[in-house]
Design a protein around this motif. Sequence first.
Motif, PDB file in Angstrom:
ATOM      1  N   GLY A  45      27.516  54.975  -3.942  1.00  0.00           N
ATOM      2  CA  GLY A  45      27.533  54.613  -5.357  1.00  0.00           C
ATOM      3  C   GLY A  45      27.541  53.117  -5.598  1.00  0.00           C
ATOM      4  O   GLY A  45      28.603  52.499  -5.707  1.00  0.00           O
ATOM      5  N   LEU A  46      26.360  52.528  -5.698  1.00  0.00           N
ATOM      6  CA  LEU A  46      26.240  51.109  -6.012  1.00  0.00           C
ATOM      7  C   LEU A  46      25.594  50.900  -7.378  1.00  0.00           C
ATOM      8  O   LEU A  46      26.137  50.219  -8.247  1.00  0.00           O
ATOM      9  N   THR A  47      24.425  51.496  -7.601  1.00  0.00           N
ATOM     10  CA  THR A  47      23.650  51.268  -8.827  1.00  0.00           C
ATOM     11  C   THR A  47      24.376  51.810 -10.060  1.00  0.00           C
ATOM     12  O   THR A  47      25.010  52.867 -10.021  1.00  0.00           O
ATOM     13  N   GLU A  48      24.273  51.058 -11.163  1.00  0.00           N
ATOM     14  CA  GLU A  48      24.872  51.458 -12.438  1.00  0.00           C
ATOM     15  C   GLU A  48      23.829  51.388 -13.549  1.00  0.00           C
ATOM     16  O   GLU A  48      22.746  50.819 -13.353  1.00  0.00           O
ATOM     17  N   PRO A  49      24.144  51.949 -14.720  1.00  0.00           N
ATOM     18  CA  PRO A  49      23.180  51.887 -15.833  1.00  0.00           C
ATOM     19  C   PRO A  49      22.761  50.459 -16.175  1.00  0.00           C
ATOM     20  O   PRO A  49      21.617  50.220 -16.561  1.00  0.00           O
TER      21      PRO A  49
ATOM     22  N   ILE B 184      32.130  54.371  -3.307  1.00  0.00           N
ATOM     23  CA  ILE B 184      31.958  53.800  -4.645  1.00  0.00           C
ATOM     24  C   ILE B 184      32.258  52.301  -4.621  1.00  0.00           C
ATOM     25  O   ILE B 184      33.334  51.881  -4.199  1.00  0.00           O
ATOM     26  N   MET B 185      31.281  51.516  -5.092  1.00  0.00           N
ATOM     27  CA  MET B 185      31.509  50.079  -5.255  1.00  0.00           C
ATOM     28  C   MET B 185      32.135  49.836  -6.633  1.00  0.00           C
ATOM     29  O   MET B 185      31.607  50.316  -7.647  1.00  0.00           O
ATOM     30  N   ALA B 186      33.230  49.100  -6.670  1.00  0.00           N
ATOM     31  CA  ALA B 186      33.938  48.872  -7.926  1.00  0.00           C
ATOM     32  C   ALA B 186      34.456  47.448  -7.981  1.00  0.00           C
ATOM     33  O   ALA B 186      34.762  46.828  -6.951  1.00  0.00           O
ATOM     34  N   ARG B 187      34.575  46.971  -9.187  1.00  0.00           N
ATOM     35  CA  ARG B 187      35.047  45.601  -9.439  1.00  0.00           C
ATOM     36  C   ARG B 187      36.572  45.574  -9.347  1.00  0.00           C
ATOM     37  O   ARG B 187      37.261  46.280 -10.088  1.00  0.00           O
ATOM     38  N   THR B 188      37.092  44.741  -8.430  1.00  0.00           N
ATOM     39  CA  THR B 188      38.543  44.598  -8.307  1.00  0.00           C
ATOM     40  C   THR B 188      39.011  43.248  -8.848  1.00  0.00           C
ATOM     41  O   THR B 188      40.187  42.895  -8.735  1.00  0.00           O
ATOM     42  N   SER B 189      38.081  42.496  -9.432  1.00  0.00           N
ATOM     43  CA  SER B 189      38.408  41.246 -10.119  1.00  0.00           C
ATOM     44  C   SER B 189      37.544  41.146 -11.361  1.00  0.00           C
ATOM     45  O   SER B 189      36.347  41.460 -11.322  1.00  0.00           O
ATOM     46  N   LYS B 190      38.142  40.736 -12.471  1.00  0.00           N
ATOM     47  CA  LYS B 190      37.364  40.591 -13.698  1.00  0.00           C
ATOM     48  C   LYS B 190      36.393  39.415 -13.604  1.00  0.00           C
ATOM     49  O   LYS B 190      35.349  39.397 -14.267  1.00  0.00           O
TER      50      LYS B 190
END
Length: 391
Positions: free
Chosen positions: A127-131, A171-177
């Motif tokens: 899970g890398l690509t997003e809308p 899943i790739m997710a943002r852990t820093s804003k």
Amino acid sequence: MSNANPGMDADVFEQFIEQLERYVRDRLIPAEKGIIENDEIPAEILSEMRDMGLFGLTMPEEFGGAGMNVSQYVRTIHTLSYAMPAFRSIISINIGMFCSALKNGGTDAQKAEWLPRVAAGEIAAFGLTEPGSGSDSAGLQTSAVQTDNGWVLNGTKRYITNAPFAKVALIMARTSKENLPKNAHVSAFIVPMDSPGVSTGKSDKKMGQSGSHISDIVLEDVRVGGEALLGGEVGKGFAFAMMSLDNGRMSVGAAATAYARRALDSAVRYATERKAFGEPIANFQLIQQMLAQSEIDIYAAECMMADVTRRADAGENVLRKAAAFKVFASEMCGRVVDACVQVYGGAGYLAEYDAERFFRDARIYRIYEGTTQILQLQIAKHMLREFHAGA
């Protein structure tokens, strides 16, 4: 040059390839018509593929895999991909991306937990690509917020291969804003697909590649433990993902090269059977030109495949060469399937013949694992970086 990764015993591997070639010819290709009609690989074929060890080609032997090196893995994908693309799609995320990311960046506990399961055939997704973000990692919006006992994930992933029937996703997710250098704002999480809050969208209708399914993965307040963070370290997810993409790009390049060969074989057969003006059209020089140019293109891609995989096994950084192989092979496949349609003439536009299916199936290869244009930018960036470093 001695290989850093010797892989499987060479004689055992050659026997395996012979077996796989027979399986592709005698079992998979005859099954294609039914898979196209039902848009699904039959359960008995998936079971056979598991029994053959196809879901664990690159897994270390201690985790139930075959322990193949890169050359062996890519040659296996090439052999399998002479058949319709769905067969590669169902196994490639397990072995080319999920396994690679875990081997490169997983903790010992994560490897022990997940590698045997995916080697045995539990299907994985990546899970890398997003809308709103594909190649633009800075635009990634899926968030992971740390809690006292783990993480809470929220976001949507798009165009995720195997999502409708995957058991686990990386899943790739943002852990820093904030956007951090070297994409250190992105971490990777191992998320079982039956976790509360995980859902998948309806399987997307596609131009081609029947039997292969993609859909959204939606994460709504998905709670995972601390052990889900790949490598146990924040900010390393994107680096691990990119390392696994080298394998993914070589896999796509191998698949495109094999499918081009399938299309050319079909075109040669049709040209010798189809008659015009009282003789086979294979006798016409302009038909021969299309066949010959396709053969030249395929040979070039096969040479690139042999070179980049050899370099990978020798421990070289092949980021640039893997991207170059993927670009050339996927663009080449597009030319060959187009020539195949042209050789078939009017019949090439009809669904009852294979040529139009080859044409539709092949189009995604120029988009998978980084579009041609993104990879061209990446290759140029590394060329210029090397030039300036040596100036």
